[in-house]
Design an enzyme around this catalytic site. Structure first.
Site, mmCIF file in Angstrom:
data_model
loop_
_atom_site.group_PDB
_atom_site.id
_atom_site.type_symbol
_atom_site.label_atom_id
_atom_site.label_comp_id
_atom_site.label_asym_id
_atom_site.label_seq_id
_atom_site.Cartn_x
_atom_site.Cartn_y
_atom_site.Cartn_z
ATOM 1 N N HIS A 152 0.862 -1.510 0.297
ATOM 2 C CA HIS A 152 -0.222 -0.010 -0.251
ATOM 3 C C HIS A 152 1.306 1.288 0.002
ATOM 4 O O HIS A 152 0.220 1.934 0.265
ATOM 5 C CB HIS A 152 -1.196 0.417 1.063
ATOM 6 N N GLY A 201 -1.068 -2.376 -5.698
ATOM 7 C CA GLY A 201 -1.946 -3.312 -5.787
ATOM 8 C C GLY A 201 -3.839 -1.935 -5.214
ATOM 9 O O GLY A 201 -4.387 -3.366 -5.937
ATOM 10 N N HIS A 202 -3.423 -1.559 -4.683
ATOM 11 C CA HIS A 202 -4.510 -1.240 -3.575
ATOM 12 C C HIS A 202 -4.603 0.231 -4.694
ATOM 13 O O HIS A 202 -4.199 1.229 -4.221
ATOM 14 C CB HIS A 202 -4.789 -0.388 -2.489
ATOM 15 N N HIS A 260 -11.343 -6.862 -5.059
ATOM 16 C CA HIS A 260 -11.846 -6.602 -4.182
ATOM 17 C C HIS A 260 -12.352 -5.703 -4.506
ATOM 18 O O HIS A 260 -11.532 -4.751 -5.094
ATOM 19 C CB HIS A 260 -10.003 -6.196 -3.790
ATOM 20 N N GLU A 312 -12.935 -9.573 0.207
ATOM 21 C CA GLU A 312 -13.933 -8.689 0.480
ATOM 22 C C GLU A 312 -14.493 -8.005 -1.216
ATOM 23 O O GLU A 312 -13.945 -6.652 -2.173
ATOM 24 C CB GLU A 312 -13.098 -7.132 0.643
ATOM 25 N N GLU A 328 -19.209 -3.606 2.248
ATOM 26 C CA GLU A 328 -17.909 -2.314 3.028
ATOM 27 C C GLU A 328 -18.738 -1.386 2.787
ATOM 28 O O GLU A 328 -18.801 -1.052 2.304
ATOM 29 C CB GLU A 328 -16.791 -2.637 2.745
ATOM 30 N N CYS A 330 -16.250 1.417 2.639
ATOM 31 C CA CYS A 330 -14.995 2.128 2.546
ATOM 32 C C CYS A 330 -16.338 1.951 0.445
ATOM 33 O O CYS A 330 -15.896 2.923 -0.264
ATOM 34 C CB CYS A 330 -13.990 1.698 2.049
ATOM 35 N N CYS A 396 -9.573 2.114 8.026
ATOM 36 C CA CYS A 396 -10.209 2.831 6.642
ATOM 37 C C CYS A 396 -11.820 2.955 7.001
ATOM 38 O O CYS A 396 -11.839 5.104 5.792
ATOM 39 C CB CYS A 396 -10.248 2.193 5.008
ATOM 40 N N CYS A 397 -12.716 2.380 6.707
ATOM 41 C CA CYS A 397 -14.075 3.104 6.415
ATOM 42 C C CYS A 397 -14.178 4.270 7.453
ATOM 43 O O CYS A 397 -14.676 5.342 6.969
ATOM 44 C CB CYS A 397 -15.289 1.768 6.896
#
Lengths: 641, 641
Positions: A152, A201-202, A260, A312, A328, A330, A396-397
Site C-alpha cells: 500500500h 495493488g490498491h 476487491h 472483500e 464494505e 468504503c 479505513c471506513c
C-alpha cells in the site's frame, strides 16, 4: 513547464470535490463545498455530528493508536516502534481530508490549528527527496517500492495527495500541497517508462494524481496516473495477475467488475479521471461497460458493493447474499466517488440516481447516529450479532465516512455552460457562479427524503438567462413541476434531468413535486436468495424491518400480501426523527412458535395459512442504533394473497 | 506396562475402522474391512476406480509434487529444498492409509510393495528420538514444536499414526506401526503436565492416539489425547483462543459447532474416541449437544458441513448459503468419521442416517466419476463455473476420499453382544463373527439406492441364536419386513433399528422393503435463502437439476407445483447407470427470455403465469461430470398450483 503553485493560487477558495472545471472531456463543473450551506433536518444534524463528534473523535483515535506517533517517529521525535498496520498513514490523511472539507464549510480555528499541526508533523517526516511513508523508515528503508502489490505504499501516497489537494482547495493554504507535490514529483521521478515498472495493488494514487494535476496544472501527474493504469494486466513482476487487484487483464479490456470491491471502484474512478483529461475512447468504453455490469449484475439495492467476505470482493453476476453481504462502507463510498466522476463527465441522471441510492443507504448505514461507531460490512439481513464498532485495526471506513460527509455540500449541484444542475434534494442555500461571471443565490427548501416537495428560489441582483436542470429520479413516476405557480408543461422523464431554460429574476421559484409512494421492488430472477421476496422503498430510502420495532414477531415468519397497503408514520421522537412505514403483514401460522422444528422437513403440500400482524419498517440506514435484534431488507411476498 | 507389540499381534487381521472392540463405553464392535466384500452395482465400480485409478494416480501426484522427495530429503537421499506446504507429509500418510485399507479388501502385490517402499522412505526420515516431520528438518530443526497452532506438526503426526494403525490392521505388518509408536512415544515424552503445554491448531492426533492405544493396548496414548483436548479453551500461549480452532472455550463447555469445519469435526471425533475409553460424562454431554446443534442448525441437506469460505468455517445457526456453500469434501468425510464413532458408542440410527446422507451426497460429490478429479467445495447451486480439479496445492481432500472409499466395507455392519447390526444397504457378502465365537456368512442382495428391496440371507454351519438389527432410515415411512416370506408383525419405526431376535438357520432370509418415493423437503423457516424452495430426494439421494439435462431452460425460472408427480427413469447408459427423476414443472412465463431485465424492478402485483416444461433431475453426487452448466438443489415451489 509552468511552476505549479503560481498558476493555481487563483483556485484557492474553490473547494471542489473532483475539480473538472478545466477538464476537456467533462460536461459539468462542481461547486465549491464552501458555496453550499446545508440547512435541512435530515443531513444537517449528521454533518454537525460529523464536525463536532466524529472528526475530533477520529483525531483522538489517530493519536491513541500511534498513527500520529508513526510520523513523529519518522522525523526522530518519537522513540518507539512503528505502530499498527503498514497502511496506517492513510487514515491520518483521510482525517486531514475530512477536516479540510469541514473547514471549507465552517471556519473552526481550533480545528484549523490542529490540521496545521498535523501537517507540520507530516512534513517533518518527509525526506529530502520527497519520499514519505512512515512504515518504510529506519530498518525498512531498503524495502521501499519493493512490494507494491501488498504494502500500500502508493495507496498511502495517494491519500496524502488527495488530502493535500482538499486542504489547498478548502483553505487556500499550500502548506500541505507543497509536501504532496514533492512526494508526487518523487513518484514521477521513480516510476515510469524510464524508472520502476508496476503499480500499487490498491488503486488510489491514480485519481489523486489527476486531482493534483488539476490543482497545479502540471500534466505530468496525469501521465503518471495513466502509466499506473496501463501497468495493470501486463503481468509484470510487481503485480499479481489476479482479479483481486484487477490485474487479470489490461484495463481497456476489462468488462466485468471483479475482485476487491474498494480497489476496483477506486481504480475505475481513477480511470474515469484520466478519461476526463485525455478523452481516450477505449477508457470510456471500459468504464461504461464496467458500470453497466456493476449496476445490472452486482450492486445491492442499497448501493452496497462487494458480495464476498473472502477477498472483500465482488461475487459472480447476481451473487448477492444478504446476511453475508460484505458491502464494505468504503466500497459504497468508492461507488459514490465513481458515480460522481461519471456524472461530471456525462451529465446523465443515472449516475446521480446511483449516487443518491448509495449515499442514503449503503454509505449512511456505515455510521451510527452518534457518529462514533462504524460498520465495516453492511449486510441486508442479520440475526442481531452484527453491530457497529468504534474503530478497527484496519480503520479505513471511519475516516472515509468523515471525509465524504464533510464534502457532501459539494455534491448537490454542478454547473455547465448551459446553467445549473440540481443533483440532490437537500435544503440549502447555494452561491452559484454562472458561466457569464454572474453569481446567483439559490435557496432550496425541502423536507426530502421524508417529503417529496422541493422549492427552489432564485435570488439574483439582475436577471440571468440560464437553464435549470432538475434531476427526476428514476423512481419518480408522476413527478410534476410548477414555475412561479404555473404548471410546467414539458415532458418530465424519470431518470433524466428536466431542463427549464428561461430568464430568471429575483424571487423566481420552481416547485418540484416528487411522489414518495411506498414501492415494492423485486430482484432479477437470477438473484436466487431473493426469490419471491420484495424490498420496500420510499423515495431514495430502502426500508428494513428490525426486531425492536416488531417485538415477539419472528421476522422469518413474515409474509407480505401482494397488495400491501403501507402507511407512512412520522416518528419525530424516534432516532432523531424518522418516518416509519407500517402495513398489515401476514404471519405464517405454523411458523411463529419458538422454532425447535427440524432443519429439513417434508414439504407440506397445502396453501399456507396466515394470521395478521402489524409490521413496522424503518429506513435501512438507521438500523442497529438500538438494542440488538434481527433485521431484514428482503421480505417474502405471497402473490396469491 | 505390557509390551504393546506382543499384545496386539492377534488383531492383525482385524482391519477395523475405529476399533471399539474393547472400548468399555462403546456399544458396538466394527467388522473388519476384509470381512465384507461389496459386490453391488453402485459402489463396487466406484471402489474399483478408487483402487485401480485413484490410488495409483495419487501416488504419482505425491511423487510428482515432491511429497515423497521431502522424506528422501530428510533422510539425506534427496538433495533439494523442501517442496510444497508445511503439512504435505499428511497427504502421503493419507495415501498410505487408503492403500492399506485397499490391501485389506484385495491383495495386490504391486501395491503392497509400493506401500512397503514408502514406509521404508518414511522410516529412514525418522530421527533417533522418534521425531518425524520432514518440514522441520535441517535449518528448521529449531522451529520444532514452536508453532503448534499454525504449522500442523501434530496433525501430520496424527495422520502418520492413523495410517500406521490402518496398515497394521490391514496387513498384519508392524513395519509402519513401529515408526508410529516411536513417534507417539516421543510425543508422549514431549507434551504433558511435565512437558510442553498446548495442542495442535488442527485436531487429528487425538483420535489417532486413541486408535493407537486400541491397537497396542498402551493407555498412555489415551491419556495423551485427553491432555490435548484438555488444553483447548485454556488460553495458553500456544493456542489462538478463537473459535477458528475451537479454542474459545473448554471442550466440556462447548455447545455450538463453530470455526473451521474440518478441525471442529476431527476434534469432536477425537473427543468421542476418548469418551469411548473413559466414559467421562461431561465429554458425552458436550459431544451430544454439539451433534444436536450441527444436525438441527448447521448441516446441509447433503450432509455438507461448513457454510463459509472465510475460515472454511461453520456459519451462524441457519446460515446455509447454496452457491457459496464451502462444504469442504474433507468436512463431509469428517462428519462420516464422527457419526461412525457416535454410532459405535450409542447404537442409534440417527447417526447411521447422518452418515449415509453424508456419504451418498456430500462426500460422493467430492470426486469425479473417473476418480481423478476432486471438489474442494461442494456447493448446492452453481452457475457452471465450479469444476473438479485433479489436485490442489493443499491436497487434503483427494487422499481423504481415497481412504474413506477404501475402508467403506468396514462401515456396513457392526456387532454387539446381542447380534448383528446392519447400517448400510449395499450388496455384499460378509463374514460375521458372533459373540459366541461362531462365524456366519451374510449375503446382502439389493440394488439400493436405486431400489428399496433388500434381501439378507444367513449362511451358517449350525443354527445361531442372535438378533439381527436392521436400520430403518428416518425417511422410510411404510417400510416392511418379511422373514422367510412371513410378514414381520413387530413395530417398524423409521429412524431406528428393528431387532429381529431368533434362531437363524442356514438359508434363512429377511426381506426389507424400503419405500423409495420421491420426497420434497423444505427447510426450516430460518434458512432464509431456501424460502419457498424444496429439495428433491429419493432414498438417501439428494437430487439436483443440471443444465445439461434441461437444455434451453433457465433454471432460475423453474417453479415446482406443490403436487409434483415425479417419475423415476432408469438411465443405464448415463453416467455409469443412474436413475433420473422427471416431473412436469412450471416455467415462469415472463422470466424465461434471455434475461436483460434490470437487477431490481417494481414488483408485479399479479399471480404468476406459467408454461410447462419437463424437468429432469439427477443425483446431486454426480453433477459436474459432463459439460459445465448451472446446477441447483433447492427449487422454487408454488403452493397454490
Amino acid at each position: 513547464m509552468s511552476t505549479p503553485m503560481q498558476k493555481h493560487e487563483v483556485k484557492a477558495q474553490r473547494a471542489a470535490v473532483v475539480d473538472t472545471s478545466h477538464s476537456p472531456f467533462a460536461g459539468l463543473r462542481p461547486l465549491s463545498v464552501a458555496a453550499v450551506r446545508i440547512n435541512d433536518a435530515f443531513w444537517k444534524p449528521r454533518l454537525e455530528t460529523n464536525r463536532t463528534v466524529t472528526i475530533p473523535f477520529q483525531y483522538q483515535q489517530c493519536e491513541a493508536t500511534g498513527r500520529l506517533d508513526n510520523f513523529r517517529r519518522a522525523s526522530g521525535h518519537y522513540d518507539g516502534p512503528f505502530q499498527g498496520r503498514f497502511y496506517n498513514d492513510s487514515d491520518v490523511y483521510k482525517w486531514l481530508e475530512a477536516a479540510s472539507w469541514s473547514l471549507a464549510s465552517q471556519p473552526d480555528p481550533h480545528l484549523e490549528s490542529q490540521v496545521e499541526d498535523v501537517i507540520t508533523i507530516i512534513g517533518a517526516a518527509q525526506e529530502e527527496n520527497g519520499y514519505l511513508d512512515t512504515y518504510f523508515t529506519f530498518e525498512r528503508v531498503p524495502e521501499r517500492w519493493t512490494n507494491l502489490r501488498v504494502l500500500h505504499e502508493l495507496y498511502c501516497a495517494g491519500h496524502l495527495i488527495q488530502a493535500a489537494v482538499a486542504h489547498h482547495r478548502a483553505t487556500g493554504s499550500t502548506s500541505f500541497l507543497k509536501i504532496a507535490v514533492r512526494l508526487a514529483d518523487h513518484i514521477v521521478d521513480t516510476f515510469g517508462p524510464d524508472g520502476i515498472a508496476g503499480a500499487c495493488g490498491h488503486p488510489e494514487v491514480e485519481m489523486a494524481l489527476v486531482e493534483l494535476a488539476r490543482d497545479t496544472g502540471d500534466q505530468r501527474y496525469v501521465q503518471e496516473a495513466q502509466f499506473f493504469i496501463d501497468q495493470r494486466g501486463q503481468h509484470l513482476p510487481l503485480m499479481s495477475g489476479s482479479t483481486y487487484d484487477q490485474d487479470h487483464a489490461p484495463i481497456r479490456e476489462q468488462r466485468e467488475v471483479v475482485g476487491h470491491a474498494v480497489r476496483a471502484l477506486y481504480l475505475y474512478s481513477g480511470v474515469t479521471d484520466i478519461y476526463a483529461e485525455t478523452g481516450e475512447q477505449a477508457l470510456e468504453e471500459a468504464v461504461e461497460a464496467l458500470w453497466q455490469n456493476f449496476m445490472t449484475r452486482k450492486v445491492y439495492i442499497t448501493g452496497g458493493a462487494g458480495a464476498r467476505y473472502e477477498g472483500e470482493a465482488f461475487g459472480e453476476n447476481y451473487e448477492l447474499p444478504n446476511e453475508r453481504a460484505y458491502t464494505e462502507t468504503c466500497a459504497a463510498i468508492a461507488s459514490v466517488m465513481w458515480n460522481w466522476r461519471l456524472l461530471l463527465l456525462k451529465k446523465e441522471a443515472r449516475f446521480a440516481d446511483a449516487l443518491e441510492t448509495t449515499l442514503y443507504n449503503g454509505v449512511l448505514s456505515g455510521v451510527s447516529l452518534n457518529g462514533q461507531e462504524y460498520f465495516y460490512q453492511n449486510p441486508l439481513a442479520d440475526s442481531g450479532h452484527h453491530r457497529r464498532q468504534p474503530w478497527f485495526s484496519t480503520a479505513c471506513c471511519p475516516p472515509n465516512v468523515a471525509r465524504l460527509f464533510a464534502s457532501l455540500p459539494g455534491y448537490l449541484y454542478s454547473t455547465s455552460n448551459e446553467g445549473l444542475w440540481v443533483h440532490l434534494y437537500i435544503a440549502n442555500t447555494a452561491e452559484v457562479p454562472l458561466v457569464n461571471g454572474q453569481t446567483i443565490t439559490v435557496q432550496q427548501r425541502t423536507n426530502y427524503p421524508w417529503e417529496g416537495e422541493v422549492e427552489l428560489e432564485v435570488q439574483t441582483d439582475r436577471p440571468a438567462f440560464f437553464s435549470l436542470f432538475l434531476r427526476i429520479p428514476a423512481w419518480a413516476q408522476g413527478a410534476s413541476i410548477t414555475i412561479n405557480g404555473q404548471v410546467y408543461s414539458g415532458s418530465i422523464e424519470p431518470g433524466s434531468y428536466v431542463e427549464i431554460q428561461r430568464e430568471w429574476k429575483a424571487g423566481d421559484s420552481v416547485h418540484l413535486s416528487l411522489p414518495l409512494e411506498v414501492r415494492m421492488l423485486e430482484s432479477n430472477q437470477h438473484v436466487r436468495n431473493n426469490y419471491r421476496r420484495v424490498a420496500i422503498l420510499r423515495g431514495p430510502l430502502v426500508y428494513c424491518v428490525e426486531q425492536v420495532d416488531n417485538p415477539g414477531v419472528d421476522l422469518d415468519a413474515i409474509v407480505l400480501p401482494a397488495q400491501s397497503e403501507w402507511e407512512v408514520v412520522a416518528r419525530p421522537e424516534l432516532l432523531g426523527g424518522i418516518q416509519t412505514i407500517q402495513a398489515r403483514a401476514l404471519l405464517h401460522a405454523s411458523k411463529n412458535a419458538v422454532d425447535e422444528s427440524p432443519l429439513y422437513r417434508p414439504y407440506k403440500v397445502e396453501k399456507p395459512t396466515y394470521t395478521s400482524v402489524l409490521l413496522t419498517a424503518i429506513p435501512y440506514y438507521i438500523w442497529a442504533n438500538r438494542e440488538a435484534g434481527a433485521m431484514q431488507v428482503w421480505l417474502p411476498v405471497d402473490p396469491y394473497v
